[in-house]
Design a protein around this motif. Structure first.
Motif, PDB file in Angstrom:
ATOM      1  N   ALA A   1      41.128  45.257 -16.174  1.00 30.07           N
ATOM      2  CA  ALA A   1      41.783  45.673 -17.417  1.00 30.07           C
ATOM      3  C   ALA A   1      43.111  44.955 -17.543  1.00 30.07           C
ATOM      4  O   ALA A   1      43.844  44.796 -16.562  1.00 30.07           O
ATOM      5  N   LEU A   2      43.428  44.532 -18.754  1.00 28.99           N
ATOM      6  CA  LEU A   2      44.703  43.882 -19.013  1.00 28.99           C
ATOM      7  C   LEU A   2      45.820  44.919 -19.043  1.00 28.99           C
ATOM      8  O   LEU A   2      45.714  45.945 -19.720  1.00 28.99           O
ATOM      9  N   LEU A   3      46.866  44.655 -18.303  1.00 31.92           N
ATOM     10  CA  LEU A   3      48.062  45.498 -18.326  1.00 31.92           C
ATOM     11  C   LEU A   3      49.248  44.655 -17.906  1.00 31.92           C
ATOM     12  O   LEU A   3      49.376  44.279 -16.739  1.00 31.92           O
ATOM     13  N   ASP A   4      50.105  44.341 -18.857  1.00 31.77           N
ATOM     14  CA  ASP A   4      51.346  43.629 -18.583  1.00 31.77           C
ATOM     15  C   ASP A   4      52.471  44.637 -18.699  1.00 31.77           C
ATOM     16  O   ASP A   4      52.896  44.984 -19.804  1.00 31.77           O
ATOM     17  N   VAL A   5      52.955  45.135 -17.562  1.00 28.77           N
ATOM     18  CA  VAL A   5      53.958  46.194 -17.601  1.00 28.77           C
ATOM     19  C   VAL A   5      55.252  45.731 -18.259  1.00 28.77           C
ATOM     20  O   VAL A   5      56.060  46.560 -18.698  1.00 28.77           O
ATOM     21  N   ALA A   6      55.463  44.410 -18.340  1.00 24.50           N
ATOM     22  CA  ALA A   6      56.676  43.890 -18.975  1.00 24.50           C
ATOM     23  C   ALA A   6      56.596  43.940 -20.491  1.00 24.50           C
ATOM     24  O   ALA A   6      57.617  43.750 -21.162  1.00 24.50           O
ATOM     25  N   ALA A   7      55.425  44.191 -21.029  1.00 22.94           N
ATOM     26  CA  ALA A   7      55.243  44.229 -22.480  1.00 22.94           C
ATOM     27  C   ALA A   7      55.325  45.666 -22.974  1.00 22.94           C
ATOM     28  O   ALA A   7      54.492  46.492 -22.592  1.00 22.94           O
TER      29      ALA A   7
END
Length: 272
Positions: free
Chosen positions: A58-64
Motif C-alpha cells: 500500500a502506498l503511504l508517504d508519511v511526509a505527505a
C-alpha cells in the motif's frame, strides 16, 4: 483476523518487521507493507516468504499531508480496525548532508510524519492493539541541553509537539547559534518519543483496560549501509535480528510499565 501495518517497509528494518509479522501471523491475517514508491513496494512484497499472513502492498508517504489519514480510512472501512502498527518511516541522512538544506524534508518525514501516523491510526486500534514508533535511545532528554527540556516535557498535545519541532526546524534553517545539538537525529528522535508520550498520556485510561500498548521502541544499532556511514556496524545485528525484540513487544502480553515509554530489549529507557 489480525491486521498489521508497517511504514517505511520497503527495505531494512521495516521490511524485516513486515516479513516477521507475516511469519508470526496466519494466512487469514493481513500485513500492510507500505512505502512511497509503488515499484519498490511491489518488489518488497515479492521478497516476503509465503506461508504466513497475506502481505498487501500500500502506498503511504508519511511526509505527505493526508496520506496517513487516507490509508487509515481505507483500512478502517475494509477491516473495522487495526491490531499492530509499526511507525518505521525515516529519512536517512549522511555525514556530508547539510542540516540547513535537508531539515524541511527531514522533519516532514521523521517528525510530522510520526504525528500524522499517530493521529490517523490510534483511533483505529482494536482491543489488545499495539502502536509502536521506531525511535532511538538518542531520543532522551539526556542528549539535549537542559534549557530545551521544557519544550518536550510541558507539551500536552501533538500540536504542541509539532510547534516545538517547527521551531527547531526554523532555527536550523536560519543557521542561528543556539542550544540545539548539531546532530539533527537527536532533536528529531526526542520529538518522536515526546509525541508518543503525549499521545499515551491522553489515551492511558482508555487503553489500559483494553490491553492496548502505545510505545516508542529502540532497535539498537543495526548493520545497514546508512548506519555504516556514521559508525562501525560490522558487528551489529542484521535488520532481521534487530526486528525480533520489536516483534516480541508486539505479540507478548503488555507490561504496564512499557506504556507510553521508550523500550529497548524489553526494558524502559528513561526519558529524563
Amino acid at each position: 483476523m489480525t491486521v498489521a501495518l508497517v511504514t517505511g517497509a520497503t527495505q531494512g528494518l521495516g521490511l524485516a518487521l513486515a516479513a516477521g509479522l507475516a511469519q508470526r501471523l496466519r494466512p487469514a491475517d493481513t500485513v500492510y507493507l507500505t512505502g512511497r514508491d509503488a515499484g519498490r513496494i511491489t518488489a518488497a512484497v515479492r521478497t516476503v516468504p509465503g506461508g504466513g499472513a497475506e502481505v498487501r502492498g500500500a502506498l503511504l508517504d508519511v511526509a505527505a499531508p493526508g496520506s496517513a489519514a487516507r490509508l487509515a480510512r481505507e483500512v478502517g472501512e475494509r477491516h473495522g480496525g487495526i491490531d499492530i502498527v509499526f511507525g518505521n518511516a525515516v529519512m536517512r541522512i549522511g555525514p556530508d548532508d547539510n542540516p540547513r538544506e535537508i531539515i524541511d524534508d527531514y522533519t516532514e518525514t521523521n517528525n510530522f510524519g510520526t504525528t500524522r501516523l499517530l493521529r490517523a491510526f490510534a483511533p483505529l486500534l482494536n482491543d489488545n492493539g499495539r502502536l509502536l514508533v521506531v525511535a532511538s535511545s538518542l531520543g532522551t532528554l539526556a542528549h539535549l541541553a537542559p534549557v530545551l527540556h521544557r519544550r518536550f516535557t510541558t507539551a500536552s498535545t501533538l500540536d504542541e509537539i509539532d510547534r516545538g519541532i517547527a521551531g527547531w526546524r526554523d532555527t536550523t534553517k536560519q543557521g542561528r547559534v543556539s542550544a540545539w545539538p548539531a546532530f539533527v537525529n537527536i532533536p528529531s528522535k526526542v520529538g518522536q518519543v515526546a509525541a508518543v508520550r503525549v499521545l499515551a498520556a491522553q489515551r492511558r485510561e482508555h487503553d489500559r483496560p483494553r490491553g492496548v500498548l502505545v510505545a516508542a521502541v529502540c532497535p539498537g544499532m543495526i548493520n545497514t549501509p546508512t548506519s555504516a556511514l556514521w559508525w562501525d556496524v560490522s558487528g551489529a545485528p542484521s535488520p532481521a535480528q534487530a526486528a525480533k525484540a520489536l516483534l516480541d513487544l508486539a505479540f507478548d502480553p503488555v507490561k504496564p510499565e512499557h506504556y507510553g515509554e521508550l523500550v529497548r530489549d524489553g526494558e524502559v529507557v528513561p526519558f529524563s
